[in-house]
Design an enzyme around this catalytic site. Structure first.
Site, mmCIF file in Angstrom:
data_model
loop_
_atom_site.group_PDB
_atom_site.id
_atom_site.type_symbol
_atom_site.label_atom_id
_atom_site.label_comp_id
_atom_site.label_asym_id
_atom_site.label_seq_id
_atom_site.Cartn_x
_atom_site.Cartn_y
_atom_site.Cartn_z
ATOM 1 N N LYS A 92 5.317 -20.696 -12.979
ATOM 2 C CA LYS A 92 5.344 -19.244 -13.156
ATOM 3 C C LYS A 92 3.950 -18.643 -13.330
ATOM 4 O O LYS A 92 3.688 -17.520 -12.926
ATOM 5 C CB LYS A 92 6.208 -18.879 -14.361
ATOM 6 C CG LYS A 92 7.702 -19.151 -14.151
ATOM 7 C CD LYS A 92 8.287 -18.206 -13.129
ATOM 8 C CE LYS A 92 9.781 -18.402 -12.966
ATOM 9 N NZ LYS A 92 10.307 -17.605 -11.827
ATOM 10 N N GLU A 114 10.289 -9.086 -16.939
ATOM 11 C CA GLU A 114 11.606 -9.585 -17.315
ATOM 12 C C GLU A 114 11.488 -11.093 -17.442
ATOM 13 O O GLU A 114 10.550 -11.688 -16.926
ATOM 14 C CB GLU A 114 12.637 -9.242 -16.227
ATOM 15 C CG GLU A 114 12.691 -10.235 -15.058
ATOM 16 C CD GLU A 114 11.426 -10.285 -14.225
ATOM 17 O OE1 GLU A 114 10.685 -9.284 -14.204
ATOM 18 O OE2 GLU A 114 11.169 -11.324 -13.574
ATOM 19 N N SER A 381 9.138 -28.065 -10.602
ATOM 20 C CA SER A 381 8.623 -26.725 -10.920
ATOM 21 C C SER A 381 8.265 -26.528 -12.389
ATOM 22 O O SER A 381 7.430 -25.696 -12.714
ATOM 23 C CB SER A 381 9.642 -25.671 -10.492
ATOM 24 O OG SER A 381 10.896 -25.932 -11.103
#
Lengths: 399, 262
Positions: A92, A114, A381
């Site tokens: 991220k 968010e 990830s």
């Protein structure tokens, strides 16, 4: 031949994408598009982003040969792209660093975001601390319950976390609230959307900042093996790690690409987050894409053990890549993902995020059908520390 | 086809020296069978037209009051199909123009072509789709081309001049001028630039300009109304119906009836 990168109209991926937003946001989206196009043509922008990715995030991340897992399965040679080793523990931050540098260029000192699992919220709070920006993060109340520690992390980093009680209290409702906040504070606030979703130019911006995953992987595997992988597997919620991984491989037709959606309790139960499997398209959060919805066009709740995949749609570019058949989308259930967590933990000493465990489980099936000369890359990830409690509860003490 | 019905209703009231007043109600809030009663009540009070909200699971342009009304309506099992059927059962007795406000996905799911045909058939005069900016509106606009259903565009305080020109050029029925940088709902002050904004909009627009979002008191109806050709009141009406406080609704509509001396 099909057009692999159909961007004939800005913000459109074939029939998907677009800008389905209130008029109040159009000026901000147009400004963002302009600022972004200026930034990517300015070498100093890329230099600044690259500097933080290297010295702060810790890129490049390793492409690790999972030897024990490979031997265990007896099929394709398995490599893991270690996005779990990034600062904050997931891919991220690739996007939040990029967007924060962009916001700084645009003169915006306030950030709204968010978050679902909390990973994007933590990654956003992190860059806001780094760049001295005000940060508000909207998070569904159900997700807050599931990811309590991440709230504390965000607050420790100086962010304000706002609980969203509306709707299902998950990621989609957090996006609604973040959009509403942005509509009301559009003059001085930048919205750091966390996945390859939303109105144009967000899907493109997020993809471009996540492309580093695929670009590095491509180069690393060529150095290591002298050839491209035969298959690449990534999990897909909205789809940011997957699009970042896949995009640099799109034109390498010999590389098979697999996107793994969250199958929840199983597709036939209706309790899942597999938008492609549901095969219904529509408009949500500013984009036309595949969405879980009922026959009246109301958006349905997604169901997954993994908060990060618990989103009722798949981003517009993924929707397009599905339509043209370039990426094969499939799904893995909660129980299967838990098997993935156990397997990677035991065989490689890596506890994967529940999201990534979906990719692992599918890759295990795939690897067994492949030959030892073939290469399979899994996008790992994120790391699983955040999920340990959830996994323990789900396994009920069983190991 | 020229879009006449909605436009003429507003023009007529303006010609009489009054401001247009368009109340918003959430269809299905309080039960779908209360829709007819509410519409006739508002019609009798002198509403120029009535905006009928279609509940949606993800109403990004709405504030807390209308979100809650939408959630109550959805909990009653309200759908766009049921609303269309309900309106069809009584539309002949409703004389004021009805304007549906709906997010895009329910009408995509309904089928744009069928939706346009059905709207025309049951006497709907206008549509407001808050998540459909002009860039994305061509498909729906084409389906509506042969009907008298106006696609009412929104203009915001942030819309740059060249966008406003484009929006006005495609505008049908009236121009819905959003008076705050925000979502629907009740709030206190109004932006300083508002007056200039309306002077400019009215100069440019051949069709009426109505103000909406954040108008909740009779004073605001008078003050904001003075700048525009009329007002749209949403949250305050929804709230009043929910609390069963009809005097509030009467006061709001009454405020628009004060003759304007130009």
């Amino acid at each position: 031949m099909v057009n692999l990168r159909d961007e004939s109209r800005a913000g459109r991926y074939g029939r998907f994408g677009g800008q389905y937003v209130p008029e109040t946001l159009m000026k901000a989206l147009n400004e963002l598009e302009l600022a972004y196009n200026n930034a990517i043509n300015d070498p100093t922008f890329k230099e600044e982003v690259d500097y933080y990715l290297k010295d702060y995030v810790g890129r490049e991340t390793p492409l690790y040969y999972a030897e024990r897992l490979t031997k265990e399965l007896g099929g394709a040679k398995i490599y893991l792209k270690r996005e779990d080793l990034n600062h904050t523990g997931a891919h991220k931050i690739n996007n939040t660093i990029g967007q924060a540098v962009l916001a700084k260029r645009m003169g915006k000192k306030k950030i709204v975001a968010e978050t679902g699992a909390g990973q994007h919220g933590v990654a956003t709070a992190t860059v806001c601390a780094l760049f001295d920006m005000e940060c508000v993060v909207f998070m569904g109340k159900e997700d807050i319950r599931r990811q309590e520690l991440n709230i504390f992390r965000m607050e420790l980093l100086g962010a304000k976390v706002v609980s969203v009680d509306q709707g299902s209290g998950t990621l989609k409702d957090a996006v609604n609230e973040a959009l509403r906040y942005w509509v009301s504070n559009v003059e001085d606030t930048h919205y750091i959307l966390g996945s390859a979703l939303g109105p144009h130019p967000f899907p493109q911006i997020v993809r471009d900042f996540q492309r580093v995953i695929g670009v590095e992987t491509r180069q690393q595997i060529l150095e290591r093996e002298g050839k491209l992988p035969d298959a690449v597997v990534a999990c897909v919620g909205g789809g940011s790690n997957a699009i970042g991984m896949f995009h640099p491989f799109l034109e390498d037709e010999a590389v098979a690409l697999f996107g793994v959606e969250a199958g929840g309790s199983g597709i036939t139960t209706g309790l899942h987050a597999a938008a492609v499997a549901s095969a219904k398209e529509g408009v949500l959060h500013g984009a036309f894409m595949y969405i879980l919805q009922d026959d009246d066009g109301y958006i349905q709740e997604a169901h997954s053990i993994s908060a990060g995949l618990d989103y009722p749609a798949i981003g517009p570019e993924h929707s397009y890549l599905h339509d043209i058949g370039r990426v094969k989308y499939t799904s893995v259930t909660d129980l299967e993902a838990l098997e993935g967590v156990k397997l990677l933990s035991k065989k490689e000493g890596i506890i994967p995020a529940l999201e990534s465990a979906h990719a692992i489980h599918y890759a295990v099936r795939l690897a067994k059908e492949m030959s030892p000369e073939q290469i399979l890359v899994i996008c790992l990830s994120g790391r699983g520390d955040k999920d340990v409690q959830t996994v323990r509860d789900a396994l009920g003490g069983e190991q | 086809m020229a879009k006449k019905r909605l436009l003429e209703a507003i023009n007529k009231i303006n010609f009489d020296g009054e401001k247009a007043f368009i109340p918003y109600i959430m269809a299905g809030d309080g039960g779908l069978n209360s829709l007819k009663t509410k519409l006739l009540y508002l019609q009798d009070l002198g509403a120029t037209a009535i905006e009928v909200g279609i509940p949606f699971s993800d109403p990004v342009a709405d504030g807390p009051t209308i979100q809650s009304a939408g959630e109550r309506s959805l909990a009653n099992g309200t759908t766009l199909r049921l609303i269309m059927k309900e309106i069809e059962s009584f539309y002949e007795v409703v004389k004021v123009p009805l304007v549906l406000m709906t997010y895009y996905n329910p009408i995509l799911s309904y089928g744009l072509k069928k939706f346009a045909v059905d709207c025309e058939r049951i006497g709907i005069s206008g549509l407001i789709v808050p998540d459909l900016p002009i860039e994305e509106s061509d498909t729906l606009r084409m389906e509506l081309a042969s009907t008298d259903v106006a696609l009412v565009p929104l203009v915001s305080l942030t819309s740059p001049a060249e966008r406003i020109a484009k929006i006005i050029a495609s505008g049908e029925g009236f121009i819905y001028a959003v008076t705050v940088n925000g979502i629907t709902g009740v709030r206190d002050g109004f932006d300083e630039q508002l007056k200039q904004h309306f002077v400019s909009l009215k100069e440019k627009s051949p069709i009426p300009v109505l103000a909406g979002f954040g108008i909740s008191t009779p004073e605001q109806v008078v003050n904001i109304g003075a700048l525009a050709d009329g007002v749209i009141v949403g949250s305050a009406i929804v709230d009043a119906f929910h609390q069963n406080d009809l005097s509030k609704i009467q006061a709001l509509i009454q405020a628009s009836k004060k003759k304007v001396l130009n």
